[in-house]
Motif scaffolding. Sequence first.
Motif, PDB file in Angstrom:
ATOM      1  N   GLN A  61       0.827  -1.205   0.000  1.00 21.10           N
ATOM      2  CA  GLN A  61       0.000   0.000   0.000  1.00 21.10           C
ATOM      3  C   GLN A  61       0.864   1.259   0.000  1.00 21.10           C
ATOM      4  OE1 GLN A  61      -3.090  -0.238   3.058  1.00 21.10           O
ATOM      5  NE2 GLN A  61      -2.971  -2.468   2.988  1.00 21.10           N
ATOM      6  N   ASN A  62       2.114   1.123   0.468  1.00 22.27           N
ATOM      7  CA  ASN A  62       3.074   2.228   0.425  1.00 22.27           C
ATOM      8  C   ASN A  62       4.081   2.050  -0.698  1.00 22.27           C
ATOM      9  OD1 ASN A  62       1.986   3.540   2.723  1.00 22.27           O
ATOM     10  ND2 ASN A  62       3.085   2.127   4.065  1.00 22.27           N
ATOM     11  N   GLU A  63       3.706   1.218  -1.689  1.00 21.26           N
ATOM     12  CA  GLU A  63       4.536   0.979  -2.871  1.00 21.26           C
ATOM     13  C   GLU A  63       5.878   0.357  -2.517  1.00 21.26           C
ATOM     14  OE1 GLU A  63       4.757   4.400  -5.381  1.00 21.26           O
ATOM     15  OE2 GLU A  63       2.622   4.784  -5.266  1.00 21.26           O
ATOM     16  N   VAL A  64       5.873  -0.532  -1.524  1.00 23.49           N
ATOM     17  CA  VAL A  64       7.033  -1.368  -1.199  1.00 23.49           C
ATOM     18  C   VAL A  64       6.631  -2.802  -1.545  1.00 23.49           C
ATOM     19  CG1 VAL A  64       8.544  -2.224   0.622  1.00 23.49           C
ATOM     20  CG2 VAL A  64       7.825   0.175   0.616  1.00 23.49           C
ATOM     21  N   SER A  65       7.334  -3.409  -2.500  1.00 25.79           N
ATOM     22  CA  SER A  65       6.834  -4.643  -3.115  1.00 25.79           C
ATOM     23  C   SER A  65       7.635  -5.894  -2.833  1.00 25.79           C
ATOM     24  CB  SER A  65       6.762  -4.448  -4.644  1.00 25.79           C
ATOM     25  OG  SER A  65       5.941  -3.352  -4.967  1.00 25.79           O
ATOM     26  N   ASN A  66       8.781  -5.768  -2.194  1.00 31.19           N
ATOM     27  CA  ASN A  66       9.636  -6.950  -2.047  1.00 31.19           C
ATOM     28  C   ASN A  66      10.157  -7.093  -0.622  1.00 31.19           C
ATOM     29  OD1 ASN A  66      10.434  -5.555  -4.954  1.00 31.19           O
ATOM     30  ND2 ASN A  66       9.950  -7.718  -5.099  1.00 31.19           N
ATOM     31  N   LEU A  67      10.404  -8.319  -0.235  1.00 33.12           N
ATOM     32  CA  LEU A  67      11.032  -8.602   1.064  1.00 33.12           C
ATOM     33  C   LEU A  67      11.658  -9.984   1.003  1.00 33.12           C
ATOM     34  CD1 LEU A  67       9.098 -10.765   2.832  1.00 33.12           C
ATOM     35  CD2 LEU A  67       7.642  -8.750   2.977  1.00 33.12           C
ATOM     36  N   ALA A  68      12.545 -10.249   1.940  1.00 31.22           N
ATOM     37  CA  ALA A  68      13.196 -11.558   2.020  1.00 31.22           C
ATOM     38  C   ALA A  68      13.406 -11.919   3.483  1.00 31.22           C
ATOM     39  CB  ALA A  68      14.527 -11.543   1.281  1.00 31.22           C
ATOM     40  N   ILE A  69      13.320 -13.219   3.772  1.00 33.30           N
ATOM     41  CA  ILE A  69      13.482 -13.718   5.147  1.00 33.30           C
ATOM     42  C   ILE A  69      14.361 -14.960   5.111  1.00 33.30           C
ATOM     43  CG2 ILE A  69      12.301 -14.559   7.213  1.00 33.30           C
ATOM     44  CD1 ILE A  69       9.738 -13.203   6.153  1.00 33.30           C
ATOM     45  N   LEU A  70      15.358 -14.999   5.995  1.00 30.69           N
ATOM     46  CA  LEU A  70      16.242 -16.157   6.093  1.00 30.69           C
ATOM     47  C   LEU A  70      16.392 -16.518   7.568  1.00 30.69           C
ATOM     48  CD1 LEU A  70      18.052 -18.036   4.355  1.00 30.69           C
ATOM     49  CD2 LEU A  70      19.937 -16.460   4.794  1.00 30.69           C
ATOM     50  N   VAL A  71      16.202 -17.808   7.884  1.00 30.73           N
ATOM     51  CA  VAL A  71      16.316 -18.282   9.271  1.00 30.73           C
ATOM     52  C   VAL A  71      17.366 -19.396   9.313  1.00 30.73           C
ATOM     53  CG1 VAL A  71      15.100 -19.173  11.286  1.00 30.73           C
ATOM     54  CG2 VAL A  71      13.872 -17.759   9.627  1.00 30.73           C
ATOM     55  N   ILE A  72      18.318 -19.261  10.233  1.00 32.49           N
ATOM     56  CA  ILE A  72      19.439 -20.187  10.321  1.00 32.49           C
ATOM     57  C   ILE A  72      19.472 -20.836  11.702  1.00 32.49           C
ATOM     58  CG2 ILE A  72      21.944 -20.449  10.060  1.00 32.49           C
ATOM     59  CD1 ILE A  72      20.491 -19.396   7.557  1.00 32.49           C
ATOM     60  N   ASP A  73      19.764 -22.134  11.728  1.00 34.57           N
ATOM     61  CA  ASP A  73      20.032 -22.845  12.973  1.00 34.57           C
ATOM     62  C   ASP A  73      21.524 -22.721  13.245  1.00 34.57           C
ATOM     63  OD1 ASP A  73      20.529 -24.676  15.013  1.00 34.57           O
ATOM     64  OD2 ASP A  73      19.006 -26.076  14.307  1.00 34.57           O
ATOM     65  N   VAL A  74      21.874 -22.014  14.316  1.00 31.32           N
ATOM     66  CA  VAL A  74      23.277 -21.728  14.624  1.00 31.32           C
ATOM     67  C   VAL A  74      24.080 -22.999  14.864  1.00 31.32           C
ATOM     68  CG1 VAL A  74      24.803 -20.672  16.354  1.00 31.32           C
ATOM     69  CG2 VAL A  74      22.836 -19.402  15.484  1.00 31.32           C
ATOM     70  N   GLN A  75      23.469 -24.019  15.462  1.00 30.11           N
ATOM     71  CA  GLN A  75      24.191 -25.230  15.841  1.00 30.11           C
ATOM     72  C   GLN A  75      24.889 -25.895  14.666  1.00 30.11           C
ATOM     73  OE1 GLN A  75      21.448 -27.811  17.902  1.00 30.11           O
ATOM     74  NE2 GLN A  75      21.975 -26.949  19.884  1.00 30.11           N
TER      75      GLN A  75
END
Length: 791
Positions: free
Chosen positions: A302-316
């Motif tokens: 709605q604010n003309e922001v169209s992209n995102l990314a998410i990365l989740v890592i297991d530290v162990q």
Amino acid sequence: MKNKLIAFSQRLINWIKKNKIKSAIAFLLLLIYYFSLSRTLFQEPYSTVIESKEGELLGAKIAGDGQWRFPAQDSVPDKFKKCIVYFEDEYFYKHPGFNPVAMVNAIRQNRKAGKVVRGGSTLTQQVIRLSRKGKGRTYFEKIIELILATRLELGYSKNEILELYAAHAPFGGNVVGLEMAAWRYFGVQSNQLSWAESATLAVLPNAPSLIYPGKNQIRLLQKRNRLLLKLNHEGIIDKQTYELSIDEPLPQKPYNLPQIAPHLLERVAKNEEGTRVKTTLDFTLQNRVNQIAKYYYNQYRQNEVSNLAILVIDVQNRNVISYVGNAPTDGDHQKDVDIIDAPRSTGSILKPLLYAAMLDDGELLPNTLVADVPTQIAGYTPQNFNLTFDGAVPAHRALSRSLNIPAVLMLQDFGVNKFYEELQKFQLSDIDKSPDHYGLSLILGGAESNLWDLCRTYSNLSSTVNYFNKSHGKYRTKEFTELNYKNDFQPDFGSESEQKNILGAGSIWLTYNAMEEVNRPEGDEAWKFYDSSLKIAWKTGTSFGNRDAWAIGTNSRYVVGIWVGNATGEGRPTLTGVTSAAPILFDVFNLLPRQRWFGIPYEDLNEVEVCSQSGHLAKEGCPKIKQWVTKKGKTTTVCPYHKTVHLDQTGQFQVNSSCESVENIVTKNWFILPPVMAWYYKSKHIEYLPLPPFKEDCIGTQTVAMDFIYPKTNSKIYLTKDFNSEVQPVIFKIAYAQREKQLFWYVDHVYKGVTKVFHEKSIIMSAGFHYVTVVDESGNEISRKVEIVRE
């Protein structure tokens, strides 16, 4: 028995000697027979398939020839195995690759009918026929198939032959293989098929055109039910299972394949096209993170922001447990771009690495005051995000508040080249230009990096602290290793060592403590007061022009990285790390199991006394507190801001022996900051007290004469223009006795610069009333009110 074998061998040798030509021909035929079967039966390209660590399908990419053909599975489900054998080849487990009785019966029936009404091929022969696609259905070809089928039986087990058949049989349209057919027609994995579903797929390769929705449903139903009846008569399924199975409906509209991690699928296809990869992704977590990504995408677009990314890592183990390469946007907004690998301006996201490096090198303590004043370095003028100045701020607070000016001054002290080399050790691949190219802007987003590299860096740092505590003061030689998305991969962390890799555990722990203090997003301002509050070390970043919003956080088990923005690089005024990326970060962390905070790495820390006001190592006379510092922290400078001053009994004046008897002089340690730092510091700290003036009758300590030459008191100054009609600056002049000293200039409490020797300052002024203030190095100041009038 042994004697019989010896006798047979001798007869065979004698026969070969007497029949050399026949023996040679027989050997040649055997050789041809042995090599008649290709080592790789099927040369067709396969679909690229990825699964979660639980074995759930995450997505697949069509094969290069336009067919949906999954790589062969290690085993065929028992239900389908029984269905296909009883439908196609009842004597499959008994014959050597062909069934002569079935072949003779088929020839008789076909001749009698005048057309092909029955086939005599075994499943083994059908595998050969599938591998020789395009060959005509002639008797000569049948003979070749028969020979190759026997050769296949010699080289493969029955189960392996069934696996080949299940992987390459046609199931209608561009669907090839059991695994793809199960998803396409029933929306499940092949091992989840019911008896009715398995029977439906078993009859399809015999007549794949029957599967088209809305067509041939009666014929397909009849074939399926005849097979189910046969299974019942043979005792494979009981009567109740049979009756329930024949009531199951046939497949109608084809199912779409899951696309739960499409960008990871493309990553795998780029590196290992045509393979089946069991990934490290957690199926449930990936679905829930996808939901979060969809929710915020709908908010931000709605604010003309169209992209995102998410990365989740297991530290162990450095396993990627969730991978969202982009928002569920559309083609016009670069939906296929994998942002996780894309180089983007770092904003402030590198500041913790500088802070940790300076702690580790003994150039800083957590509470050391860092200047936060108007700064210009070789034409470069950094600004804080809120355009204000604190004068001086503890280093850990400068980090937690992400103040730009302290960060630039810290980088200047540490050295751009030195910090650049530090970053190279982290293998931030997109920081690939020379240090001179970046300069001091390196710490404020002048460089680019990507979410993968940054999450790997923080994962390795977190693991360093964990292992150091677990091993009572040891490191691992290969602690800084690559992230992994393959479930069967075992990382090699090397051997134990006394030597740190890049940063010591103590400096990392102190940095994380500073990062844990970062202000939370709107709606969670009271987080510090909750016993169950989510404790993580995290940092946001916003690039110049509000093009990139970052947030990266870690606890002792997980690292979460977020990027929000437009893949096209278009900035939006409301896009910041705190307001856009941080809320996603905390929502993702709330999906993860709560973890304990990092243990204190005592073996890499020293407890020392520091000045409570300056944060430097305490000297005599400083108010002291105890604090954990790195091993090299003991070598930093002692407090430079506490000085011994002599006061009268009232404490209102400085004195010396010329104006006060020695027994009446009160000695006190006074906290004194340099003039510019003090100017801004005192506005934020009401407890800060400037030095009292000297008594007038003290010899040699009279206040230095300082006065305005121009303008005079309550002056009215008219702004002039040059020949180009540009407004000219006002030139202010000060008379000052100590020419070698510096004077610091302010207009309306805003720092304008410094002069030395010749105390004249050109300042661009706006119309209206203003206060011009000048301060010397001892803290003496004069101020004048002026009125600026535009002609």
